[in-house]
Scaffold this active site. Structure first.
Site, PDB file in Angstrom:
ATOM      1  N   ASP A 625      61.026  97.106  25.722  1.00 28.06           N
ATOM      2  CA  ASP A 625      61.855  97.543  26.832  1.00 28.06           C
ATOM      3  C   ASP A 625      61.419  98.963  27.200  1.00 28.06           C
ATOM      4  O   ASP A 625      60.751  99.643  26.423  1.00 28.06           O
ATOM      5  CB  ASP A 625      63.321  97.516  26.389  1.00 28.06           C
ATOM      6  CG  ASP A 625      64.256  98.043  27.456  1.00 28.06           C
ATOM      7  OD1 ASP A 625      64.084  97.666  28.627  1.00 28.06           O
ATOM      8  OD2 ASP A 625      65.140  98.840  27.126  1.00 28.06           O
ATOM      9  N   GLU A 720      69.175 111.576  41.292  1.00 23.03           N
ATOM     10  CA  GLU A 720      69.938 112.403  42.224  1.00 23.03           C
ATOM     11  C   GLU A 720      70.582 113.579  41.507  1.00 23.03           C
ATOM     12  O   GLU A 720      70.630 114.696  42.031  1.00 23.03           O
ATOM     13  CB  GLU A 720      70.997 111.556  42.921  1.00 23.03           C
ATOM     14  CG  GLU A 720      70.434 110.624  43.967  1.00 23.03           C
ATOM     15  CD  GLU A 720      71.463 110.269  45.021  1.00 23.03           C
ATOM     16  OE1 GLU A 720      72.638 110.114  44.645  1.00 23.03           O
ATOM     17  OE2 GLU A 720      71.102 110.168  46.194  1.00 23.03           O
ATOM     18  N   PHE A 761      70.487 103.676  51.277  1.00 20.43           N
ATOM     19  CA  PHE A 761      69.280 103.269  50.561  1.00 20.43           C
ATOM     20  C   PHE A 761      69.388 101.801  50.162  1.00 20.43           C
ATOM     21  O   PHE A 761      70.444 101.317  49.788  1.00 20.43           O
ATOM     22  CB  PHE A 761      69.107 104.120  49.304  1.00 20.43           C
ATOM     23  CG  PHE A 761      68.078 103.562  48.353  1.00 20.43           C
ATOM     24  CD1 PHE A 761      66.734 103.845  48.523  1.00 20.43           C
ATOM     25  CD2 PHE A 761      68.457 102.738  47.306  1.00 20.43           C
ATOM     26  CE1 PHE A 761      65.797 103.337  47.656  1.00 20.43           C
ATOM     27  CE2 PHE A 761      67.529 102.221  46.439  1.00 20.43           C
ATOM     28  CZ  PHE A 761      66.182 102.517  46.618  1.00 20.43           C
ATOM     29  N   LYS A 766      63.701 101.783  51.019  1.00 24.18           N
ATOM     30  CA  LYS A 766      63.135 102.778  50.106  1.00 24.18           C
ATOM     31  C   LYS A 766      63.390 104.215  50.573  1.00 24.18           C
ATOM     32  O   LYS A 766      62.581 105.112  50.308  1.00 24.18           O
ATOM     33  CB  LYS A 766      61.624 102.555  49.917  1.00 24.18           C
ATOM     34  CG  LYS A 766      61.263 101.213  49.310  1.00 24.18           C
ATOM     35  CD  LYS A 766      59.769 101.082  49.103  1.00 24.18           C
ATOM     36  CE  LYS A 766      59.414  99.731  48.507  1.00 24.18           C
ATOM     37  NZ  LYS A 766      57.959  99.569  48.313  1.00 24.18           N
ATOM     38  N   THR A 898      60.782  95.335  31.754  1.00 23.17           N
ATOM     39  CA  THR A 898      61.808  96.277  32.184  1.00 23.17           C
ATOM     40  C   THR A 898      62.524  95.765  33.420  1.00 23.17           C
ATOM     41  O   THR A 898      61.975  94.983  34.203  1.00 23.17           O
ATOM     42  CB  THR A 898      61.183  97.658  32.471  1.00 23.17           C
ATOM     43  OG1 THR A 898      62.183  98.534  32.961  1.00 23.17           O
ATOM     44  CG2 THR A 898      60.073  97.548  33.511  1.00 23.17           C
ATOM     45  N   GLY A 899      63.742  96.218  33.592  1.00 23.65           N
ATOM     46  CA  GLY A 899      64.507  95.912  34.791  1.00 23.65           C
ATOM     47  C   GLY A 899      64.239  96.880  35.920  1.00 23.65           C
ATOM     48  O   GLY A 899      64.781  96.713  37.017  1.00 23.65           O
ATOM     49  N   ASP A1018      66.585  98.652  22.956  1.00 25.31           N
ATOM     50  CA  ASP A1018      67.731  99.443  22.525  1.00 25.31           C
ATOM     51  C   ASP A1018      69.052  98.954  23.079  1.00 25.31           C
ATOM     52  O   ASP A1018      70.101  99.440  22.676  1.00 25.31           O
ATOM     53  CB  ASP A1018      67.548 100.908  22.948  1.00 25.31           C
ATOM     54  CG  ASP A1018      67.736 101.092  24.438  1.00 25.31           C
ATOM     55  OD1 ASP A1018      67.242 100.244  25.211  1.00 25.31           O
ATOM     56  OD2 ASP A1018      68.360 102.081  24.846  1.00 25.31           O
TER      57      ASP A1018
END
EC number: 7.6.2.1
Length: 1376
Positions: A625, A720, A761, A766, A898-899, A1018
């Site tokens: 991950d 952000e 967004f 994008k 990965t997401g 994790d």
């Protein structure tokens, strides 16, 4: 909600939607299960693969899994009568109700548009109307209390024998071999009256029109028969919603929902013995020893004592049981720590602290900031305006960006405990299921005018495993607890994993059993021949001479039993307990390794399943991950490019700004930026750049209580938050937000920016734009986004584009996440005209509102002026690049699953050195199965066509997104996809769901059968992947411990994986292999001498050694050397294993434990046994006459032969020892001393009892005989001389790679590699300057949510009330 998993569209209307019930899950038309249950999908896939059925893989991509598009509004979703039902459904008008949702007066709800049907009964009138709350009634229930309520709300539950597929199914579940946790058999609700059961006469099941539902044809079902036990399956019509009473604990207790206890333990008191014995006797060797022990009990047939096998077998099982209990106790301790965590539960009118285990369905709980949710909770109110709260789901889906949840307006005002205690009503919730992102329920509240029914959806659901962030507190009602929570429903029972070495060991045991059979048959046939041919000559032995077929068969059977027992110890009974102990100590060594101890949060490594330690040295694939595993989840604002000038927080000396050819190049520090803001030509650009950072975002400021305290920013995206913090560092501090304005402080002056509109967004755009009326009165559009979308929207007058592009390339080469910032000024007239279009798009009714808003945004997002770019560092964990580089040098392929979005994943791949500058990226990002197939085929053809000419496989890296992966994992395409992936040095899978992670691992496991797979993660979203791999490693520490608790090994940092594999793994594999081979060797050596003796004793079955001396051979005399070899031996030091990772390939190739090596050890043992027996026979030929004239005799000769056998096998242990310690001295020479002492004591005491009368007088004769001492040492030296010569020749003339490293270690030869590595680093830096990267990522990580809703909801200028709520959010004059 948004996104439909790949399961096909909803089928035609069916009048029999719910056909059958299996394991408490509804089955749908066509017999297909819901595609949302990961456990069922994995089991179905595994079964199909094993059976060879050609069925598509049930793959759900990340976007489909969580819903990537905008949430679709159901036209009926907001009406009373249950989620998804129209108001007409509650009347008798069925004209407007489609067939799938209504049949014969029954209503069905399609759960969140995902085809997961839940049946909702329309006879809710059978439930009592909840008047006042339980507490307002003084703690009493209407109608007779809890017992009456329990009778009234009768529930048709499965019996103990029927739950989980009958008696045997229940036993499998309890033993952990069923489809889930043993505690996860879920009760089914049935709204019934008057104690009526399923089908009872409590009330009529007819609909309002009086028409009975059509009856199904009754067909015989073996599942219903249940083998004669229990009763048949419950009628699916009894399915209904879960009814939860508010502020009425007795009524909820009567429903007997599962408690909030969670267990990952392997055993309990009831299951330990059967489950342990089942697991132990799944090992062929233990079955063999049990069978042999049974044969020994046959009177007159066993040549040895009847207890010499059963007692060691019991001892072995006791040791194994002790190890299992210790490891399970540790699991229970981890569970207890979680179950005893503290939670605040409403009791009466105050919140009281209690343990998580005591939290029950229906309880109202208070969760404070930074606390995890103790159960699945429906949000009632929060400290924030409009009932909003932030949650972090990194432990569920791996995403670190915060999610926004919002309470219903009707409950968001309930901020005090007294208000909550007066809350009356009930909830009708869907049954527990595994879908993390769907939820349907209704809340029926008591109001002054009666009841009010409100719809609930995933916006109000807070899941166990998530954590409250940036919100002081929330109040919520518990709907699912314990193993019924969505987190636990997505978990799978920890599988019993068999290692490659263990499987090979079973094969070797079978081989030895085959050899045992051959030896027994040879001896039996020899006996029959001797009886027939030499019977008359040896008539004094009074042997039977079988002359009929029956007699021959009887003699054959008796001889086979005798010789089976005699040679049975060819399979060493001590081997398995020795291996168990060795592996257990390997686990302790891993736990105690200070190099893998993380002192920052006091977290050591933890080996939870020591049975798998040797496979740590054989890993070929690592599936990792990203979020929290490779990265620290900490974003830092590192650099900025403004008007073509670079600024950084830290400037290295060799990169400081200089003037070259009249052009300023290099980096300036932030001090120079502040100076340029005052008196430089770029000052206007700097001002707008920093103002954009401080205003164009969704961040909420939170001020401390003290005046002038530091502002804490609540950010839905860590990017952000980093940008706003960066602006504050540079003097533009974001201070307050109103629904239509933001305030920033610059040079001590507060500036107000009036918010006019927000262009949100999403993953397609994008970019994000905000339109402000700035303090100078000018309307400006501030836009930030990916460089690819910003640069194409610039006007022609942009002088700094080339410099900014160069800076972007530099940032990307350093693995930083980049954003471009731009602006334009808009006239009042243009804005008003555009705003009309935007407002019209925002009020569009239908499914195309998002498209209309995007079109409206395009109308104003053009002709931008480029202000510059930002660079954010998603900081990697310490040592990640070095670890990945070392793993790749060790021939381990690293795949990242990965997401995250593709650009972000590529950036991290560059940062962690998984991807290098020399690599060619193969990107698969398609929208259809045909396009995916075409893409893969073209790439494969190109690689195969080029061959070794222009494409090096070491330079290929594959990047594939979740949607393409969905198609690639289909059965007809999976092999082609895997062929392409195997050719690549690195693979990155983006936007993948937890299920896809597990399916990728299963795919590689299916086709790469000889490879060992390791998965590391994790979060709870990594559990299925961890359990699908051969070895699961969990990262413990910062986030939740779900992955660590489900893994085989847990470590605190990814960098520790290097030592875990390259050192502990390599040691464990080599040690376990050496222990097993040596154990076989020592037993074969001893018992083959017994076989040679059968030719001397006319195949009579007589033993050469005394029975208990034979038994003690494995228990006392040779038990220590295998332990010393298995626990302490180091064939290479840890330092050199780390320096030369190429040595790891020996484990991957199974060099130490292949069949060839076993045959070599076997032949060596046979050779030694021949030398020992033949020369022992020659020395004692004719029964040696002693000094006193007596004949030595049979037992003296046998004991004298025993000594050189023991000395030989101990000498062999010394020869194969790589490094000697004091413990090796104790174990090897010490074992021989133990025999000399023990045999002297035993030979003296045993005949006196009398226990072993044949030993009478033997020891004094032996110890006084010089022939005995000469024979013992001479035969051992003769045997080992060949071994020593072979070892010398091997090292001198045909050395293995590790032999060279052993020489380096022995003579401490200095290595040139450090200097070479420094040179290579310098070369890489030169290449980074000369080459520009094309791949850049952008620093948006928030989900595609409504930013406008957040921006327009907050007013941080208002003071908080008594309970932390906004004063403006409470009706005036309302009490507490």
């Amino acid at each position: 909600m948004a996104g439909r998993p790949t399961g096909g569209p909803q089928g035609a209307p069916s009048h029999d939607l719910l056909l059958d019930l299996e394991n408490d899950q509804p089955v749908y038309g066509g017999g297909q299960r819901s595609t949302l249950n990961d456990d069922d999908l994995m089991r179905t896939y595994t079964r199909d693969q094993e059976s060879g059925q050609d069925q598509g893989r049930p793959s759900v991509s990340y976007d489909d899994f969580i819903g990537a598009g905008q949430s679709r509004q159901h036209g009926t979703g907001s009406q009373p009568g249950g989620p998804g039902q129209s108001s007409s459904s509650n009347n008798n008008n069925n004209n407007n109700v489609s067939a799938p949702y209504s049949r014969s007066g029954r209503q069905y709800s399609q759960t969140s548009d995902l085809g997961n049907y839940q049946r909702y009964a329309d006879d809710f009138d059978d439930y009592p109307a909840d008047g006042d709350s339980f507490y307002q009634q003084g703690g009493a229930l209407n109608g007779g209390g809890a017992d009456a309520a329990a009778r009234h709300n009768a529930r048709n539950r499965n019996s103990v024998l029927t739950m989980g597929g009958g008696f045997f199914g229940k036993m499998k579940n309890r033993l952990g071999m069923g489809q889930g946790y043993s505690e996860m058999d879920l009760p089914l609700t049935e709204p019934g009256g008057g104690g009526g059961g399923a089908g009872g006469g409590g009330h009529s099941r007819a609909d309002s029109s009086g028409i009975d539902p059509p009856k199904r044809d009754k067909k015989f079902d073996m599942g219903n028969f249940k083998f004669g036990f229990g009763r048949s399956k419950p009628d699916p019509s009894t399915l209904g919603p879960r009814i939860i009473h508010l502020n009425n604990p007795p009524a909820n207790a009567a429903n007997k929902y599962v408690n909030n206890h969670v267990s990952t333990a392997k055993y309990n008191i009831a299951t330990f013995l059967p489950k342990f014995l089942l697991e132990q006797f799944s090992k062929i060797a233990n079955v063999f020893f049990l069978f042999t022990a049974a044969l020994q009990q046959i009177p007159g047939l066993s040549p040895t004592n009847r207890f010499t096998t059963i007692i060691p077998l019991v001892a072995v099982l006791m040791v194994s049981a002790g190890k299992e209990l210790v490891e399970d106790y540790r699991r229970k301790q981890a569970d207890a720590a979680l179950n005893t965590s503290r939670a605040q539960v409403l009791r009466g009118s105050t919140f009281e602290e209690t343990k998580w285990i005591n939290v029950a369905v229906g309880d109202i709980v208070r969760v404070e900031s930074e606390e995890p949710f103790p159960a699945d909770i429906v949000l009632l109110a929060s400290s924030e305006p409009e009932g909003l709260c932030y949650i972090e789901t990194a432990n569920l889906d791996g995403e670190t960006n915060l999610k926004i949840k919002q309470a219903l307006p009707e409950t968001s005002q309930m901020v005090s405990s007294s208000e909550l205690s007066r809350l009356g009503g009930r909830m009708k919730s869907e049954q527990p299921n595994s879908s993390l992102y769907t939820y349907e329920a209704t809340l029926t509240m008591q109001t002054g005018g009666g009841e009010k029914e409100l719809p609930l959806n995933p916006e109000q659901l807070l899941l166990r495993g998530a954590t409250l962030r940036n919100t002081p507190w929330i109040h919520g009602v518990v709907v699912f607890t314990g193993h019924e929570t969505k987190l636990m429903r997505n978990a799978t029972a920890a599988p019993i994993k068999r290692t490659k070495v263990e499987k090979k060991l079973n094969t070797l045991v079978l081989l030895l059993v085959g050899i045992l059979m051959v030896l027994s048959i040879i001896s039996t046939v020899g006996d029959l021949i001797i009886r027939r041919v030499e019977g008359d000559a040896i008539s004094y032995l009074m042997l039977d001479q079988p002359d009929t077929a029956g007699k021959i068969a009887e003699t054959f059977f008796k001889d086979m039993v005798t010789y089976w027992v005699l040679f049975s110890s060819l399979v060493p009974i001590s081997l398995f307990v020795t291996v168990e102990m060795v592996k257990y100590w390997h686990g302790i060594l891993i736990n105690d390794d200070l190099d893998m101890y993380y002192d920052r949060n006091d977290t050591p490594a933890n080996c939870r399943t020591s049975n798998l330690v040797e496979e740590l040295g054989m890993v070929e694939f690592v599936f990792s991950d990203k979020t929290g595993t490779l990265t620290c989840n900490m974003m830092e604002f590192k650099q900025a490019s403004i008007a073509g000038i670079q600024y950084a927080d830290e400037v290295p000396e060799d990169r400081r700004a200089t003037i070259q050819d009249g052009v300023e190049v290099g980096l300036h520090d932030y001090k120079r930026l502040k100076e340029n803001r005052k008196n430089h030509s770029s000052a206007p650009a700097i001002d707008h750049f920093l103002a954009l950072l401080a205003t164009c975002h969704t961040v909420i400021p939170e001020k401390g209580d003290e005046k002038g305290g530091k502002i804490k920013y609540q950010a839905a995206s860590p990017d952000e938050g980093a940008l706003v913090d960066g602006a504050a560092t540079l003097g533009y501090t974001f201070t307050d937000r109103k629904p239509k304005a933001v305030f920033i402080e610059v040079d001590g002056q507060t500036l107000e920016y009036e918010l006019l509109a927000v262009c949100e967004f999403n993953s397609t755009r994008k970019r994000m734009s905000t339109i402000y009326r700035c303090p100078d009165g000018v309307i400006r559009v501030y836009c930030k986004g990916a460089d690819t979308v910003i640069l194409e929207r610039l006007n022609e007058n942009n002088p700094h584009v080339e410099q900014t592009l160069t800076h972007l390339e530099e940032y990307a080469s350093e693995g930083l996440r980049t954003l471009c910032l731009a602006m334009r000024e808009v006239s009042e007239q243009e804005f008003q005209e555009w705003n009309q279009v935007y407002e019209k798009a925002a009020t569009t009714v239908g499914g195309n509102r998002a498209e209309e808003l995007d079109k409206a945004s395009e109308m104003i997002e053009h002709d931008f002026f480029l202000l510059g770019a930002t660079a954010i560092e998603d900081r990697l964990q310490d040592g990640v690049p070095e670890t990945i580089h070392t793993l790749q040098e060790a021939n381990i392929k690293v795949w990242v699953l990965t997401g995250d979005r593709q650009e972000t994943a590529i950036n991290i791949g560059m940062s962690c050195k998984l991807l290098s500058e020399e690599m060619m990226l193969l990107i698969i990002n398609e929208e259809s199965a045909a396009a995916t197939r075409d893409n893969i085929e073209k790439k494969l053809e190109a690689i195969r066509a080029q061959g070794d000419r222009t494409i090096e496989l070491e330079t290929l890296a594959l990047v594939i997104d979740g949607k393409s992966l969905t198609y690639a994992l289909e059965k007809d395409l999976e092999k082609m996809f895997l062929d392409l992936a195997i050719m690549c040095k690195a693979v990155i899978c983006c936007r993948v769901s937890p299920l896809q992670k597990a399916l990728v691992v299963k795919l590689v496991k299916k086709y790469q059968k000889e490879s060992i797979l390791l998965a590391i993660g994790d979060g709870a979203n990594d559990v299925s992947m961890i359990q699908a791999a051969h070895i699961g490693v969990g990262i413990s520490g910062e986030e939740g411990l779900q992955a660590a608790r489900s893994a085989d090994v847990s470590i605190a940092q990814f960098r520790f994986l290097k030592k875990l594999l390259l050192v502990h793994g390599a040691w464990s594999y080599q040690r376990v292999a050496k222990t097993i081979l040596y154990s076989f060797y020592k037993n074969i050596t001893l018992y083959m001498t017994q076989f040679w003796y059968t030719f001397r004793n006319v195949f009579s079955g007589a033993v050469i050694y005394e029975s208990w001396t034979l038994t003690f051979y494995n228990v006392f005399y040779t038990v220590l050397p295998p332990l010393a070899l298995g626990i302490l031996d180091q064939f290479i030091s840890a330092r050199l294993l780390d320096r030369y990772p190429q040595l790891y390939s020996m484990g991957q190739q199974n060099q130490f434990f292949r069949m060839k090596v076993f045959i070599e050890w076997l032949l060596n043992a046979v050779y030694h046994s021949i030398i020992l027996y033949v020369f022992g026979e020659l020395i004692w030929h004719g029964d040696l006459i002693l000094e006193n004239g007596q004949i030595a005799g049979h037992w003296m000769w046998g004991t004298a032969l025993y000594a050189p056998v023991l000395l030989t096998v101990l000498g062999k242990a010394g020869l194969v020892t790589s490094n000697w310690t004091k413990y090796h001295v104790i174990a090897i020479p010490g074992s021989m001393a133990i025999w000399w002492i023990f045999i002297a004591v035993y030979g003296t005491v045993a005949p006196m009892i009398p226990f072993s009368p044949e030993f009478h007088g033997i020891v004094p004769k032996l110890y006084s005989s010089p022939i005995f001492w000469l024979q013992s040492f001479a035969l051992a030296i003769l045997c080992l001389l060949r071994d020593f010569a072979w070892k010398y020749a091997k090292r001198m003339y045909r050395p293995e790679s590790y032999h060279h490293i052993q020489e380096i270690q022995k003579y401490n030869i200095q290595d040139y590699r450090p200097r070479m590595e420094q040179f290579q680093k310098a070369i890489r830096k030169v290449r980074q300057v000369q080459r520009m990267r094309k791949q850049r990522g952008y620093a948006f990580s928030q989900a595609d949510e409504s930013q406008a809703r957040v921006l327009q909801a907050y007013d941080t200028t208002q003071n908080r009330g008594r309970y932390g709520e906004m004063t403006s959010s409470r009706p005036q004059g309302q009490g507490t």
